[in-house]
Write a protein that holds these residues in place. Structure first.
Motif, PDB file in Angstrom:
ATOM      1  N   PHE A 100      36.001  48.691  42.741  1.00 16.24           N
ATOM      2  CA  PHE A 100      37.310  48.199  43.173  1.00 16.24           C
ATOM      3  C   PHE A 100      37.316  46.672  43.215  1.00 16.24           C
ATOM      4  O   PHE A 100      38.240  46.021  42.726  1.00 16.24           O
ATOM      5  N   THR A 101      36.272  46.101  43.778  1.00 12.18           N
ATOM      6  CA  THR A 101      36.182  44.639  43.906  1.00 12.18           C
ATOM      7  C   THR A 101      36.140  43.989  42.524  1.00 12.18           C
ATOM      8  O   THR A 101      36.722  42.914  42.328  1.00 12.18           O
ATOM      9  N   ALA A 102      35.468  44.616  41.571  1.00 15.10           N
ATOM     10  CA  ALA A 102      35.437  44.078  40.212  1.00 15.10           C
ATOM     11  C   ALA A 102      36.839  44.064  39.599  1.00 15.10           C
ATOM     12  O   ALA A 102      37.191  43.141  38.870  1.00 15.10           O
ATOM     13  N   PHE A 103      37.648  45.066  39.920  1.00 16.32           N
ATOM     14  CA  PHE A 103      39.032  45.107  39.452  1.00 16.32           C
ATOM     15  C   PHE A 103      39.897  44.088  40.189  1.00 16.32           C
ATOM     16  O   PHE A 103      40.795  43.493  39.618  1.00 16.32           O
ATOM     17  N   ARG A 105      40.162  40.975  41.092  1.00 11.53           N
ATOM     18  CA  ARG A 105      39.609  39.656  40.788  1.00 11.53           C
ATOM     19  C   ARG A 105      40.202  38.537  41.638  1.00 11.53           C
ATOM     20  O   ARG A 105      39.629  37.468  41.749  1.00 11.53           O
ATOM     21  N   HIS A 106      41.336  38.784  42.257  1.00 10.44           N
ATOM     22  CA  HIS A 106      41.978  37.763  43.101  1.00 10.44           C
ATOM     23  C   HIS A 106      41.717  37.996  44.589  1.00 10.44           C
ATOM     24  O   HIS A 106      42.274  37.294  45.420  1.00 10.44           O
ATOM     25  N   TYR A 107      40.906  38.999  44.909  1.00 12.02           N
ATOM     26  CA  TYR A 107      40.519  39.306  46.297  1.00 12.02           C
ATOM     27  C   TYR A 107      41.731  39.490  47.213  1.00 12.02           C
ATOM     28  O   TYR A 107      41.781  38.980  48.314  1.00 12.02           O
ATOM     29  N   ARG A 108      42.693  40.264  46.729  1.00 18.31           N
ATOM     30  CA  ARG A 108      43.909  40.499  47.513  1.00 18.31           C
ATOM     31  C   ARG A 108      43.820  41.770  48.344  1.00 18.31           C
ATOM     32  O   ARG A 108      44.633  41.982  49.230  1.00 18.31           O
ATOM     33  N   TYR A 110      44.212  44.749  47.011  1.00 16.46           N
ATOM     34  CA  TYR A 110      44.979  45.753  46.277  1.00 16.46           C
ATOM     35  C   TYR A 110      44.928  45.406  44.800  1.00 16.46           C
ATOM     36  O   TYR A 110      44.577  44.283  44.418  1.00 16.46           O
ATOM     37  N   LEU A 111      45.265  46.375  43.983  1.00 19.52           N
ATOM     38  CA  LEU A 111      45.266  46.187  42.537  1.00 19.52           C
ATOM     39  C   LEU A 111      46.673  46.347  41.998  1.00 19.52           C
ATOM     40  O   LEU A 111      47.420  47.213  42.450  1.00 19.52           O
ATOM     41  N   THR A 112      46.998  45.516  41.023  1.00 18.13           N
ATOM     42  CA  THR A 112      48.279  45.628  40.330  1.00 18.13           C
ATOM     43  C   THR A 112      48.030  46.240  38.958  1.00 18.13           C
ATOM     44  O   THR A 112      46.879  46.360  38.513  1.00 18.13           O
ATOM     45  N   LEU A 113      49.101  46.579  38.288  1.00 15.96           N
ATOM     46  CA  LEU A 113      48.973  47.096  36.924  1.00 15.96           C
ATOM     47  C   LEU A 113      48.298  46.061  36.044  1.00 15.96           C
ATOM     48  O   LEU A 113      47.452  46.397  35.213  1.00 15.96           O
ATOM     49  N   GLU A 114      48.613  44.807  36.239  1.00 15.70           N
ATOM     50  CA  GLU A 114      47.989  43.743  35.437  1.00 15.70           C
ATOM     51  C   GLU A 114      46.477  43.685  35.661  1.00 15.70           C
ATOM     52  O   GLU A 114      45.704  43.480  34.727  1.00 15.70           O
TER      53      GLU A 114
END
Length: 163
Positions: A100-103, A105-108, A110-114
């Protein structure tokens, strides 16, 4: 489901001899009066010593209900089996957190589609954008365009249980 097909699985894991010795030492340290077993309270102390948290009433009830009713508590072999399983779960969760952390990349948090598109372009460049979109939609249970760690972890574990 995508994750079923991907076959997300925890790696098999065995405790090192030193780790195994540590578990036995914790068992002995928590076995007050050298009874040969851990009572409910002894078990809670052992979990604190090994994992750094006090088990909930539900977790303690679950463990104690699985113990042989002819004994007054958790025997050493049962304890070692319980600890091994808890360690495997902990390692699997850490592995999912790492992915998850690798995905993210902005350390928010959560993950976006981008984020998904960028990650999949790196690890599976031949995967169609449609497939990436399907995976994202599958994981984004509430359709808000964001995937939390909890959603991601659920999807990874759901795929594991499906296969």
């Amino acid at each position: 489901m995508f994750f079923s097909e991907a076959g997300a699985r925890p790696r098999t894991w065995e405790a090192s001899p030193s780790e195994h010795r540590k578990w036995v030492e914790v068992f002995k340290a928590c076995d007050e009066d050298n009874k040969g077993y851990l009572s409910r309270e002894d078990f809670k102390v052992a979990v604190v010593m090994l994992f750094g948290y006090k088990p909930s009433k539900i977790e303690a009830d679950s463990i104690m209900s699985s113990v042989n009713p002819n004994t007054s508590g958790i025997l050493l072999e049962e304890f070692l089996s319980i600890v091994r399983k808890k360690k495997e779960v902990q390692l699997h969760r850490n592995e999912i957190r790492h992915i998850f952390t690798a995905f993210d990349r902005h350390y928010r948090g959560y993950l976006t589609l981008e984020d998904f598109k960028k990650a999949f372009r790196q690890v599976a460049p031949k995967l169609s954008e449609r497939t990436v979109l399907d995976v994202f939609r599958e994981i984004d249970q509430d359709s808000d365009g964001l995937v939390s760690f909890k959603d991601f972890e659920y999807a990874m574990n759901y795929g594991q249980n499906e296969a």
